[in-house]
Enzyme design. Structure first.
Site, PDB file in Angstrom:
ATOM      1  N   HIS A  87      50.681  43.586  36.650  1.00 55.07           N
ATOM      2  CA  HIS A  87      49.612  42.653  36.336  1.00 55.07           C
ATOM      3  C   HIS A  87      49.233  42.817  34.879  1.00 55.07           C
ATOM      4  O   HIS A  87      49.242  43.914  34.339  1.00 55.07           O
ATOM      5  CB  HIS A  87      48.392  42.895  37.233  1.00 55.07           C
ATOM      6  CG  HIS A  87      48.551  42.236  38.554  1.00 55.07           C
ATOM      7  ND1 HIS A  87      49.692  42.371  39.283  1.00 55.07           N
ATOM      8  CD2 HIS A  87      47.745  41.416  39.264  1.00 55.07           C
ATOM      9  CE1 HIS A  87      49.571  41.669  40.400  1.00 55.07           C
ATOM     10  NE2 HIS A  87      48.398  41.089  40.408  1.00 55.07           N
ATOM     11  N   LYS A 105      37.645  35.538  44.496  1.00 53.60           N
ATOM     12  CA  LYS A 105      37.467  34.439  43.533  1.00 53.60           C
ATOM     13  C   LYS A 105      37.075  33.155  44.263  1.00 53.60           C
ATOM     14  O   LYS A 105      36.335  32.331  43.760  1.00 53.60           O
ATOM     15  CB  LYS A 105      38.765  34.252  42.749  1.00 53.60           C
ATOM     16  CG  LYS A 105      38.684  33.185  41.693  1.00 53.60           C
ATOM     17  CD  LYS A 105      39.935  33.194  40.850  1.00 53.60           C
ATOM     18  CE  LYS A 105      40.105  31.871  40.171  1.00 53.60           C
ATOM     19  NZ  LYS A 105      40.667  30.834  41.000  1.00 53.60           N
TER      20      LYS A 105
END
Length: 883
Positions: free
Chosen positions: A138, A546
């Site tokens: 990531h 999210k």
């Protein structure tokens, strides 16, 4: 102040002093004076001196463009040094975590003291230990590899300086080396000039294996064995290695067009090449060490007359020759040469294991156990942990890519459009084709590029040596057909074994439907026959948070896991839950021990599989000693969770969580999705747009180039809010929900949940950690400097909300201040704030200058742009987690 903090502070102070000398040598006294003035003002501002806070703001606003970069770099490098000191402190004799391997001893003693547990039960739990760590690239590892290496060297210097017997001359030498390393770091550009390619990311993963895990894993197993012998009288079998490493680097193509089938094929070869390279070094040592003559008849029969004089060496030399031949062949393949496979090519772990184990057995039988249990045992354990592939690879792709590929195939065949079929029709078609003996793909058909890529990837899996690919993960999985579709595409590619295919449930709705999807799948006879009693399911933490906010997401994750555990138990299926956690709280991050003990009962029965992401890999596995510490923590948490599972939550607690979930989700979405000012506010109050310029990972920041917050990946979304210190995704909605439940007269119930339910207490603990890193005055300063006045009320509303949230969490936890039960973390945040604050203020100033230049239609000033990138990297170092 107790000794552990004073030792850390004295190291931080010493490193800061050396950095100061380096800056003075490089740029002169006046720049060092400027940096020192800013540091003192920041310290005083933190202590509450309002006048000095104003002076700090004015000083940083008035820096000339020439001063920006040196000041930004000074504070950013200081934070990197502070992090290095802290990492060393966690394993040093003076640090509180120095006894982390002791965590296993502590757990074993705790288990032995349980009246309903006996040694045999504990031993059985140890034997079924399974830990798989999945390293992912990531784009949160902001620090360049070259600087990571220098930090490792600085760590070694701190270790030497800690030695009480060090002579003055040696101390002088070590200090000289320390000065060199800090000077090298200062004169190295900390920001990459180009985005890393997926192959670069894979090489970064191999470097972690080589520099830390290669030594750390055998050390951890020695420690584990020692504690088991001491506490249970039990020795680990030679072939028992409960930890494995897998990687997404070079395999994760979800939303990353740069990861192609060709890239995956290349990374698989590169990984095997690196394994031969590392095993060759091991075998070279063994050739030198195993000079013994006594051997068992079995070993002598194996080496024949030719090797009878030095049987062990003879076997090791033969293995070395095979490794060298394998490495040469892999090198040629990596250069694109098509060579026939040499005789003796190493493709399976057994080929490495057998000669080594034959030596081990012979040495033990001939009374040379002390030698067998040295370097040879470490190498045997590396074969079990890393083996021929070094790290296995997961393939990850989004579900719609498979649907589109099958749609293209069915349209070409003239049997309709798979994409438009109902779920029932899709399943019927897929099961029919999975049972069919004829191929589905037409011979001379030319697919589109996207479909060809999906099919080529399946071909790479089918052709890869067995065991080099661990699982196929389907992101955004929503239906049973999403899983069956992958099995069909793999069958068409000619795969000869049952590849584990793991659906990844990651939005709130998908988590809520996960159990239903898996129940439908497990009711299909063909599917039950294929999986042979084992199923992996991945739980997504980042996207659900999210989508719905952290409180609703964490409850949905808990419920999904709980339901899946019960469904699989009823069906007699061994379930492995794969946790896609991030490093930050908004992406599911939490201290390992607390996080694991807060899972539903039974969630670790099938072992633990978890992603280790971005910068967290360096913090948890950057040094062999830190690796031992991290693996020991995981081991003790798995043992404890399996043998002393947390209680089932009361029904009344579940109802409260349902309530909290609904209120928090409504609050979160009310701002993020429904408030028309939110997106403009987000874009101006954070460096979200500027983050795109940072050459971090190989993956684009957005799933779609256009689009709002929804299309933004979870990582940049969190990264942006971490930078301006509002930390919004990690708390928004949670406190409002708690406050509402308190107002409904349920505070005592919440307090009981906090006391007696690890899931809930961990949630509150994570909120406290976020609140400790958030900062109201800095978030306010970003607004004043960067946000249009019409949007100021929204910023104030959010900050007021944060202030209220802190109060309600402290009231429920019965604490007077944040992190009361984790003073070590509070101390660490406090230590870094003095250096992070100036970077935040400077960042807001740089964003202001950069945006003003853009508005005026002028070309950007490279000094401002470069300094801005450095502040982003510096704040990330100060926060200790980025996304």
């Amino acid at each position: 102040m107790n000794e552990q903090y004073s030792a850390l502070r004295s190291n931080v102070s010493m490193l800061g002093k050396v950095l100061g000398e380096t800056i003075k040598d490089a740029l002169g006294e006046h720049i060092l004076d400027r940096v020192e003035t800013i540091r003192k003002l920041s310290k005083s501002s933190r202590a509450g001196n309002e006048a000095n806070r104003q002076e700090l703001l004015t000083t940083l606003q008035n820096l000339s463009n020439d001063e920006l970069l040196p000041v930004a770099r000074a504070f950013s490098q200081f934070l990197n040094l502070a992090n290095t000191a802290e990492q060393y402190h966690s394993i040093s004799p003076k640090g509180e975590a120095a006894s982390n391997p002791e965590v296993i001893a502590h757990t074993l003693r705790k288990l032995k003291n349980q009246p309903d547990l006996n040694d045999a039960t504990i031993k059985k739990a140890v034997e079924s230990l399974s830990l798989e760590l999945v390293l992912t690239a990531h784009p949160t590892e902001i620090t360049r590899r070259t600087l990571i290496h220098k930090m490792g060297e600085i760590n070694n210097c701190l270790k030497q300086l800690d030695n009480t017997d060090i002579a003055d001359y040696e101390r002088h030498q070590v200090m000289r080396r320390l000065r060199q390393l800090i000077a090298q770091s200062w004169h190295t550009d900390e920001i990459r000039k180009q985005r890393p390619s997926p192959v670069d990311e894979a090489k970064w993963g191999f470097a972690v294996v080589e520099n830390s895990l290669w030594q750390g894993v055998p050390n951890y197993l020695r420690e584990l064995n020692e504690q088991l012998e001491e506490n249970l009288g039990y020795k680990l079998p030679v072939d028992f290695v409960p930890v494995r490493f897998t990687s997404w680097m070079g395999g994760d193509r979800d939303g990353n067009p740069n990861v192609t089938a060709e890239i995956t094929r290349h990374v698989l070869l590169l990984s095997r090449w690196k394994a031969t390279d590392l095993f060759l070094k091991d075998i070279h040592v063994l050739v030198s060490e195993l000079s013994m003559v006594d051997a068992t008849p079995e070993l002598l029969a194996l080496v024949g007359e030719e090797g009878a004089s030095e049987p062990y060496r003879y076997l090791m030399k033969k293995l070395r020759a095979r490794l060298m031949a394998t490495q040469s062949w892999l090198e040629a393949r990596l250069k694109g040469e098509k060579l026939p496979k040499p005789a003796g090519l190493l493709t399976q772990n057994e080929q490495l294991w057998e000669p080594l184990y034959a030596c081990y057995q012979s040495l033990q039988a001939c009374g040379m156990g002390i030698i067998a249990n040295g370097e040879l045992l470490d190498t045997l354990r590396r074969v079990k942990c890393f083996g021929v592939p070094l790290v296995r690879i997961d393939i990850r792709q989004e579900s719609t890519r498979h649907t589109e590929a099958l749609g293209e195939i069915t349209r070409y065949l003239g049997i309709g459009d798979y994409e438009s079929w109902s779920e029932a029709d899709k399943q019927a078609f897929l099961i029919r084709e999975l049972n069919s003996k004829r191929p589905l793909l037409p011979r001379n058909w030319e697919p589109s590029n996207d479909t060809r890529e999906v099919l080529e990837t399946c071909k790479v899996i089918a052709e890869a040596p067995k065991g080099s690919i661990a699982a196929y993960v389907i992101s955004m999985a929503k239906t049973p057909s999403d899983v069956l579709a992958v099995h069909l595409l793999l069958k068409e590619a000619g795969i000869g074994f049952a590849m584990p295919v793991a659906p990844l449930f990651e939005t709130l709705d998908d988590l809520n439907n996960a159990d239903d999807v898996m129940t439908q799948l497990l009711n299909i006879d063909w599917y039950r026959g294929l999986i042979q009693g084992k199923q992996m399911v991945m739980i997504g933490y980042s996207d659900s948070a999210k989508d719905a906010g952290v409180m609703a997401a964490s409850w949905a994750q808990y419920q999904a896991q709980d339901a899946l555990i019960k469904t699989c138990e009823k069906a007699g299926i061994e379930l492995t839950l794969f946790h896609g956690r991030g490093g930050s709280i908004g992406r599911g991050g939490a201290p390992a021990h607390a996080a694991l003990l807060s899972q539903p009962p039974g969630s670790l029965k099938g072992g633990l599989r978890v992603t280790e992401q971005g910068e967290m890999i360096r913090f948890k596995y950057g040094l062999p000693e830190v690796t031992v510490s991290s693996l020991s923590l995981y081991t003790s948490a798995i043992l404890e969770a399996n043998l002393l599972p947390p209680p089932e939550p009361k029904d009344s607690w579940r109802h409260i969580m349902d309530e909290l979930s609904v209120i928090s989700c409504e609050t979160y979405r009310g701002y993020v999705r429904e408030n028309k000012d939110f997106v403009p506010y987000f874009r101006s109050a954070t460096p979200e747009q500027e983050l795109g310029k940072l050459p971090l990972g190989s993956r684009p920041a957005k799933r779609r180039p256009t689009g709002g917050v929804e299309s933004l990946r979870a990582i940049p979304w969190i990264f942006a809010w971490t930078q301006n210190r509002l930390m919004l995704p990690a708390w928004l909605g949670a406190g409002t929900a708690l406050q509402k439940v308190v107002e409904d007269g349920k505070q005592s119930e919440l307090e009981a949940m906090c006391r007696d339910w690890p899931f809930f207490s961990t949630r509150l603990g994570m909120l406290e950690m976020v609140f400790s890193k958030a900062d109201l005055w800095l978030a306010d300063y970003y607004d004043q400097r960067l946000v249009a006045k019409t949007l100021w009320p929204l910023g104030k509303e959010l900050r007021d909300l944060l202030e209220e949230d802190i109060k309600v969490v402290l009231a429920i936890a019965n604490d007077s201040h944040l992190m009361a039960d984790l003073p070590w973390i509070a101390e660490s945040i406090q230590l870094r704030n003095v250096y992070t604050d100036p970077l935040n203020v400077l960042q807001a100033e740089l964003l202001y200058r950069s945006r003003l230049t853009e508005e005026q239609g002028k070309s950007p000033d490279p000094r401002v742009e470069q300094a801005l990138m450095v502040t982003i990297a510096g704040v990330a170092a100060g926060m200790r987690n980025t996304g």
